[in-house]
Design an enzyme around this catalytic site. Structure first.
Site, mmCIF file in Angstrom:
data_model
loop_
_atom_site.group_PDB
_atom_site.id
_atom_site.type_symbol
_atom_site.label_atom_id
_atom_site.label_comp_id
_atom_site.label_asym_id
_atom_site.label_seq_id
_atom_site.Cartn_x
_atom_site.Cartn_y
_atom_site.Cartn_z
ATOM 1 C CG PHE A 148 73.544 18.942 21.373
ATOM 2 C CD1 PHE A 148 72.413 18.144 22.019
ATOM 3 C CD2 PHE A 148 73.767 20.344 21.843
ATOM 4 C CE1 PHE A 148 71.919 18.598 23.330
ATOM 5 C CE2 PHE A 148 73.359 20.751 22.987
ATOM 6 C CZ PHE A 148 72.383 20.165 23.651
ATOM 7 C CG ASP A 232 75.514 24.480 15.963
ATOM 8 O OD1 ASP A 232 76.439 24.940 16.327
ATOM 9 O OD2 ASP A 232 74.618 23.795 16.507
ATOM 10 C CE LYS A 261 79.195 23.835 23.702
ATOM 11 N NZ LYS A 261 79.142 23.511 24.966
HETATM 12 C C1 LIG Z 1 76.927 22.250 18.363
HETATM 13 C C2 LIG Z 1 76.368 22.806 19.567
HETATM 14 N N1 LIG Z 1 75.140 23.547 19.251
HETATM 15 C C3 LIG Z 1 74.359 24.094 19.897
HETATM 16 C C4 LIG Z 1 74.773 23.940 21.375
HETATM 17 C C5 LIG Z 1 73.959 24.726 22.384
HETATM 18 O O1 LIG Z 1 74.548 25.428 22.988
HETATM 19 P P1 LIG Z 1 74.020 26.181 24.502
HETATM 20 O O2 LIG Z 1 74.028 25.111 25.627
HETATM 21 O O3 LIG Z 1 74.852 27.248 24.947
HETATM 22 O O4 LIG Z 1 72.330 26.554 24.480
HETATM 23 C C6 LIG Z 1 75.626 23.031 22.013
HETATM 24 C C7 LIG Z 1 75.981 22.907 23.258
HETATM 25 O O5 LIG Z 1 76.747 21.959 23.678
HETATM 26 C C8 LIG Z 1 76.777 22.641 20.781
HETATM 27 O O6 LIG Z 1 77.552 21.898 20.961
#
Ligand SMILES: Cc1ncc(COP(=O)(O)O)c(C=O)c1O
Length: 406
Positions: A148, A232, A261
């Site tokens: 994700f 990420d 986050k």
């Molecule tokens: C690993 C990862 N990348 C990107 C995101 C996206 O972040 P946001 O919801 O702040 O756009 C998330 C959100 O759950 C995530 O867990």
């Protein structure tokens, strides 16, 4: 004459839920709970019901709720200066860039407002890097199934879960390969590959850790193919797995890395960190954000980082993570509903047998006063605040054990 029985007047929560139903865009499925107050790892709803917080707003509220350092930093900064845009420097933002680069060994920081924006910046950086070098055919990304990376079009293209992508195409060009499968990565790498994007632990997919040596091998493969390694750490970063970055568990140095986050403790902020070799890849004017790195969000992030050090939270996460793993393993050995435990630190999950709906169990836990999240196809994920007290932690675990064993 008997008077007719009067219906009870609707509660505040019912009235609010009705207004929400009428006015909010209906893209979320929400229960009729209105959270109004928090303290530490405890939350209260509008009816005065108390919950133990084992989800921290999806791994965001790293310092829990109402942490005095964070509250004071936000209050002080709000009174001084909230926003300036990136037309001018602001002190908290420069100090934040300095802290993050020192702490992580990267040399540059770009700020935005969310995880998906940070990944969007990272993907744009990869493309523009090769464009600047005259290799504009390098536009393809290799990503992983079930990963994700966010909901904006670039990050969504990298997200490897069909349900999030459905109806938003065309997306790409991104190839998704099984997480952990090095030969699949090798087979997809070509002179058109700009980068490999990877989570050190798949968060939304159910706290699935990378196999040992995976990130290091990806580094080698990317280097050999002339592509970038993009990590990420939006969910795993800022101490959630027991080290400031999850990649510290392996000697793997990516070209760029994203955070969001937990970084602002609940105030929206995202960051892209890069090595010096990428410092010219997004030339002046090529990328930006109106709100990104504003004084308020930067002051909040500085308070989070300061508190991480002051309260030795990385060590605390390691201790609590080991305790959580131990208790969940014991629970798994006792409950036939759990198939496996995954993850590390304060990012762990239990996968359930298909006959037990994780979502139904989540509802039962909420009714009993414990808030958790869903992950993967049928798992419960636990991401409490890093500051959770022993008492709160114990109360949450007991609620979980009682519910699963009832
Ligand atoms: C690993 C990862 N990348 C990107 C995101 C996206 O972040 P946001 O919801 O702040 O756009 C998330 C959100 O759950 C995530 O867990």
């Amino acid at each position: 004459m008997n008077s007719l029985p009067k219906d009870d007047p609707p509660s505040e929560t019912q009235l609010l839920a009705e207004t929400a139903e009428r006015c909010l865009y209906p893209n979320y499925a929400r229960p009729g709970v209105v959270l109004v107050r928090g303290e530490g790892a405890k939350l209260w709803d509008q009816n005065g019901k108390r919950y133990i917080d084992f989800y921290a707003g999806v791994a965001v509220s790293a310092l829990g709720h109402g942490h005095p350092e964070l509250v004071k930093a936000i209050q002080d900064q709000a009174a001084k200066l909230i926003h300036t845009s990136n037309y001018y420097h602001n002190e908290p933002n420069v100090l934040l860039a300095e802290d993050l680069t020192r702490r992580t060994g990267f040399s540059r920081a770009f700020f935005c407002n969310s995880g998906t924006e940070a990944n969007e910046a990272m993907l744009k950086l990869a493309r523009r890097h090769f464009f600047e070098r005259g290799e504009s055919e390098r536009v393809e990304i290799i990503a992983f199934e079930n990963a994700f990376h966010g909901r904006t079009l670039g990050s969504l293209a990298a997200t490897g879960t069909a349900k999030y992508r459905q109806g938003f195409g065309p997306l790409g060009p991104v190839s998704h390969v099984p997480y952990g499968d090095l030969s699949a990565v090798e087979a997809r790498l070509s002179s058109r590959t700009a980068g490999i994007i990877v989570e050190p632990v798949l968060g939304e997919a159910g706290a699935i850790e990378a196999p040992p040596g995976f990130l290091r091998s990806l580094r080698e493969l990317a280097t050999r193919a002339g592509a970038l390694l993009l990590v990420d750490e939006i969910q795993t970063g800022v101490g959630r797995t027991g080290t400031f970055l999850a990649i510290e568990a392996e000697d793997a140095r990516p070209d760029a890395l994203t955070l969001a986050k937990g970084l602002g403790g609940g105030v929206p902020i995202g960051a892209l960190l890069t090595g010096e070799h990428l410092a010219a890849s997004l030339p002046k004017g090529s990328h930006g954000s109106t709100f990104g790195g504003n004084p308020l969000a930067s002051a909040a992030a500085l308070a989070v980082l300061r508190t991480l050090d002051k309260e030795s939270l990385l060590v605390r996460v390691q201790t609590l993570g080991a305790r959580l793993a131990d208790r969940l393993d014991t629970l798994r050995s006792r409950s036939p509903l759990i198939t496996r435990r995954t993850g590390r630190g304060l990012l762990q999950a239990i996968e359930l047998v298909p006959e037990q709906s994780a979502s139904a169990l989540l509802g039962q836990l909420r009714d009993r006063g414990l808030l958790v999240t869903l992950a993967g196809s049928n798992a419960l994920r636990f991401t409490p605040p890093l500051t959770i007290s022993d008492e709160e932690f114990e109360e949450g675990l007991t609620l979980l054990e009682e519910t699963l064993m009832s």
